[in-house]
Structure formats: C-alpha cells, structure tokens
Design an enzyme around this catalytic site. Structure first.
Site, PDB file in Angstrom:
ATOM      1  N   ASN A 119       0.815  -1.214   0.000  1.00 23.09           N
ATOM      2  CA  ASN A 119       0.000   0.000   0.000  1.00 23.09           C
ATOM      3  C   ASN A 119       0.848   1.264   0.000  1.00 23.09           C
ATOM      4  O   ASN A 119       2.093   1.217   0.017  1.00 23.09           O
ATOM      5  CB  ASN A 119      -0.963  -0.045   1.183  1.00 23.09           C
TER       6      ASN A 119
ATOM      7  N   HIS B 131      23.719  -0.846   7.604  1.00 28.31           N
ATOM      8  CA  HIS B 131      24.967  -0.112   7.497  1.00 28.31           C
ATOM      9  C   HIS B 131      26.009  -0.734   8.413  1.00 28.31           C
ATOM     10  O   HIS B 131      25.713  -1.101   9.555  1.00 28.31           O
ATOM     11  CB  HIS B 131      24.776   1.360   7.898  1.00 28.31           C
TER      12      HIS B 131
ATOM     13  N   ALA C 218       0.160  -2.919  14.243  1.00 26.73           N
ATOM     14  CA  ALA C 218       0.628  -1.609  13.786  1.00 26.73           C
ATOM     15  C   ALA C 218       1.662  -1.042  14.749  1.00 26.73           C
ATOM     16  O   ALA C 218       1.530  -1.159  15.973  1.00 26.73           O
ATOM     17  CB  ALA C 218      -0.558  -0.648  13.659  1.00 26.73           C
TER      18      ALA C 218
END
Length: 539
Positions: free
Chosen positions: A89, A117, A164
């Site tokens: 989305n 990294h 979420a």
C-alpha cells in the site's frame, strides 16, 4: 542499486492509491507501463499485477507475481521477490534483499529494510563503511499493520499478524500474533496453543537430560534389563521379542555415554552377533532360508546392526539376502510395493534394504554398495511426486499419516543415511507441515513416538537443503519439546504413547526426537546425550 530516470508522472487517480478499485481500462494502461519497466530494467512482472506510476521503483531485480499490486508513493529498491496476491500500500518502503510470500498484506507507512549499514569501526564514519545484507523472508498469508518496521535478517512465519507500529528485529514463528518494540509473540492463532519461550525450551531440555542421566540405573532395573542379558548369555535361543528392547537399551546407554550394566561389552557383542544367520545375514530361525523380497518383519536386523554400531562393532556376516538382489529384481519389487494401501510398509522395506547395505560396513566393498544403491536412488528419484515430495498420496482414511510415515522410513534409511539430497525438499516440507497442522501438531491428538518422529526427522532432513518455512518448523519444535518432556515417567522412562506404560522403545525414540529437535534449534548443548543409533539424523 540501479538509478532509474525520473519519468514524467501522469495525474494520480483513485486506482493509484486504491489499486483494488481499478477498472479494465486502467489495468490495460498499466500493462503498457509495466511492459516499459520490464523492457528497460529486466523486471519480471506478471500480466495481471499492478504498479502505480506514482510509485518509485529503483530495483536491481524485481519479480512481481500475479494479482499483486504496488500503490502510489511506495518506494521499492534492491532485490525483491514478491509472490502472488501481495498488496503493497501507499508510502510503504522496501529495500535490500526481500522475499515476500503469497497473499501478504502490507499496510501503509511500513518500512522493510533488507540491509544494514556497517558500523564496526569506530574510527571510520558510518557512511564510509560497507553495507551488509542478510535478507528478509516473509512467509505466506501474513498481515503487516501500518507503520511496522522490519529489520534485516528477520524471517516471519506464515499466517502471522504483526500489529501496527511494531518493530521486528528477530524471527517470528508461524501462525503468531505479534506486537511491540521489539515485537514479541502475544499469542498463537492456533487454538489452545500456548506461547513457548526459548528459555522454557532450554530449561526443559536441561531438566530432562539431568533426569535421564540420574535415573538410568533405575530405568534398567524397571525394565528387567538384567534378565534380558541373562537370557542372551544362556545357551537357550534368545526370544525374538526381546531383540528390540535389548538393542534399545544398548542405544540409550550409548547415547548417555554410559556402559551397559550387568554384562561385559565383549560378551554382549559376541552374543548379539550370533543372532545373525550366516546363510542370509538376516535374523530368524536357523536353517530356514529367507528372501529379503518376502520378509515382513523389518526391524530385528536394523535393531541388531545399530546396537552393534553403538558398541563400536558391526554385523558378523554379510547380508546375502540383500547382496544377491540384482537391479531388475529390485526394480520389479519396488514397482510392486503397495504405496496406495501400505505406504508405511513400503517405506519400511526400502529402509531395510538400504540400511542392510549401510550396516555391512567393510563386509562388502564400495563397488558392491554402489551396485545396490545406484539403482535404488534412480528409482526413488524418478518416482518421487514433485507436487508433494512424497512417494505415496493422501487417502480418505488417514489423510497424510501413512504417506508421511512411509516417507520417514524410506528417507531415514536411504537419503539421510547416505547423505543424498531429497528430490523436492520444499514440497516435502509443505506436505509434512500440512499433515502436522491437520493433526493439531501432535500436541493433543494422535500422540505416538512414531507420529512425532515421522515429522521431526524429515523436517530436519529437508532443512539441510533449504531454509524454506524455517520459522514455522522452529515454532513447531519449540512447542513439541516442553510437551514431550512433561510426559517423562520418573525412574521408568518415556511411554511410546501417553496412554501406555514406559518402555525402552518409547524412551529411546523420544530421546532421539528431543535430540533432533534440539540440534535444529541450536540447543544440542543443553542435552547430556547424543543418539548414535537408528534414529540419529544422519550417519
């Protein structure tokens, strides 16, 4: 990463942000855009997938499956393999090396970073240090909520839900509901399945290992091991019913690195070796000729051979009943095995054949072994079913039970024992996990040492070739270990099934199951025993 030219964007439409609302005309227009991307950058994009022109696609490699879509403002870069029916989305960012299974839902603002990294050198600026990439694997049918962050190296099991705002830094098991920073398992989606912590698994292994070591002498007394040894030292014929429990006792002692009590090692080896018939090399009635093609009791020779192996010895006689089988007779017999109705028996015969070759050690040379094994593996590889990885199919009565049990017996003696790759390991994993799920993962129903061993061993063997569905296998093993250890009967051992009394057979098998699962989980050091006989993962 490939630096793509910035295209002149068309005005966004509703379908760019809500791709599921697109009409046929918009899909056709998108087909032209996808074709342009594919031609220019070499992407593999399914004809009915959708990529919004408002998305930023800067991938080195991109595979996008059927009916998957990428909405406006999403940013994709790196090497991405996205299966069918995946929704990405708006404002989702995916980078690095990422594999996404079919039917995955990824909500807005989620970030999935399959690289990292370098920062090891404190004296060098981080931006000058090389990046690393372990990659991210997301199983099928996963729902990822809005604003989730998934970090490099993570594997997410199939059928999971991530709440979420969660930040995922470690693997998540299959069929779990997870939330938090860092994300943790709240509960399983499988009814009545407890959440098992790694600490509980480790403590369960340590506890059972200590119990077995401390109680081994009492266990031998409970099972009248001294009586079995008296019988084998007598001049009377040794009862055939006692061959397996005697050999199980030898295997358990070997796994514990303990001597066999009540009998001197050399005497025991001599008595065991004398159980073998010189004429055929099998175990049976003296003077009665036996053919391996007709034999119905597969286990005595295997029990004897592996017990002798645990005693640092071997069979006394070549297994002539095996060695005289030519490839034409072998092919005929393999083709006549009743895979439809007797899948376990069919697999058990192949286990006996291949194990008889293995257990002869230096009684026959390598050329003789190859002459027997090469046609066996040729037939097995040709007749393995690619869709399921099995040699037998499911049936209405037992579903996958007999097929999977036969698969274990077959592969244990052949592929595992001779370190040969399985023909279709990922298909095998799919079938075994399906079978496990149908039976409630054998945590409450159909619990026997055979049924559990017949999923644990093949999953571990398949996993030697692939990390496919790894998190699901790990979760299954983490659930099994505490459940198994709780069934220990003090000073008696394990029962073959919970409704039976403890036996040497059950004790040896459950110990092997625990050791195999612990090895897969990297917890073998928690155990004070190592199987060295018939049920070890490989030789």
């Amino acid at each position: 990463m490939t630096a793509h030219k910035t295209e002149k964007l068309t005005a966004p439409t509703q379908s760019d942000y809500l791709p599921w609302t697109r009409n046929a005309e918009q899909q056709e227009k998108n087909t032209q855009y996808k074709a342009k991307l594919s031609k220019q950058y070499g992407y593999l994009i399914n004809h009915d997938a959708f990529i919004s022109e408002q998305a930023v696609i800067c991938c080195d490699d991109l595979t996008l499956g059927s009916k998957s879509y990428i909405a406006a403002q999403a940013i994709l870069r790196g090497s991405l393999n996205i299966a069918n029916n995946v929704s990405i989305n708006n404002h989702v960012q995916i980078s690095g090396k990422v594999t996404i299974g079919q039917q995955v839902r990824i909500a807005s603002m989620t970030t999935i970073v399959g690289f990292n990294h370098g920062f090891e050198d404190i004296h060098t600026p981080i931006y000058k240090q090389p990046c690393t990439s372990k990659g991210i694997v997301i199983g099928e049918n996963v729902w990822i909520g809005a604003s989730v962050v998934i970090c490099d190296g993570v594997k997410i099991g199939a059928n999971s839900i991530i709440a979420a705002g969660s930040i995922v830094v470690k693997d998540l098991p299959a069929s779990s509901i997870c939330a938090g920073n860092p994300a943790k398992v709240i509960r399983s989606r499988i009814p009545n399945t407890p959440v098992v912590s790694t600490c509980k698994v480790s403590s369960s292994l340590r506890k059972i290992s200590k119990q077995i070591q401390q109680q081994w002498s009492n266990i031998q007394k409970f099972h009248n091991c001294s009586l079995m040894l008296e019988q084998i030292q007598s001049q009377q014929p040794f009862p055939s019913d006692n061959i397996r429990p005697l050999c199980d006792m030898v295997e358990i002692a070997s796994a514990l690195n303990r001597p066999v009590e009540f009998c001197e090692k050399g005497v025991l080896i001599e008595k065991l070796q004398n159980l073998q018939l010189p004429c055929s090399g099998l175990i049976g009635i003296p003077g009665k000729e036996q053919s391996l093609l007709d034999i119905s009791d597969h286990y005595p020779l295997l029990s004897l051979g592996y017990a002798l192996q645990c005693l640092d010895s071997q069979l006394k006689w070549p297994v002539h009943a095996v060695n005289k089988i030519n490839k034409y007779d072998l092919y005929t017999h393999l083709s006549q095995l009743d895979w439809k109705h007797r899948a376990w028996g069919s697999g058990a015969w192949i286990d006996l054949f291949s194990s008889a070759v293995y257990l002869q050690k230096d009684l026959i040379n390598q050329d003789e072994k190859d002459k027997l094994l090469n046609p066996l593996f040729a037939w097995l590889n040709i007749n393995n079913l690619q869709a399921t990885g099995m040699w037998a199919s499911a049936n209405q009565e037992s579903q996958w039970l007999k097929a999977v049990n036969g698969f274990y017996r077959l592969t244990r003696g052949s592929y595992a024992q001779f370190s040969q790759p399985l023909p279709y390991p990922e298909s095998s994993i799919d079938t075994i996990l399906c079978h496990s799920r149908i039976n409630g993962h054998f945590l409450r129903n159909n619990i026997t040492a055979c049924n559990v061993l017949d999923i644990i061993h093949p999953l571990c063997q398949s996993a030697l070739q692939t990390d496919y569905r790894q998190s699901e296998i790990k979760a299954l093993f983490e659930q099994q270990i505490p459940a198994i250890t709780e069934r220990w009967q003090n000073n008696q051992g394990f029962a073959f099934s919970p409704d039976q009394t403890a036996s040497l057979q059950g004790t040896e098998m459950w110990m092997s199951i625990l050791a195999t699962a612990a090895e897969y989980l990297g917890m073998q050091e928690e155990l004070q025993f190592t199987p060295k006989g018939i049920h070890q993962l490989s030789n």
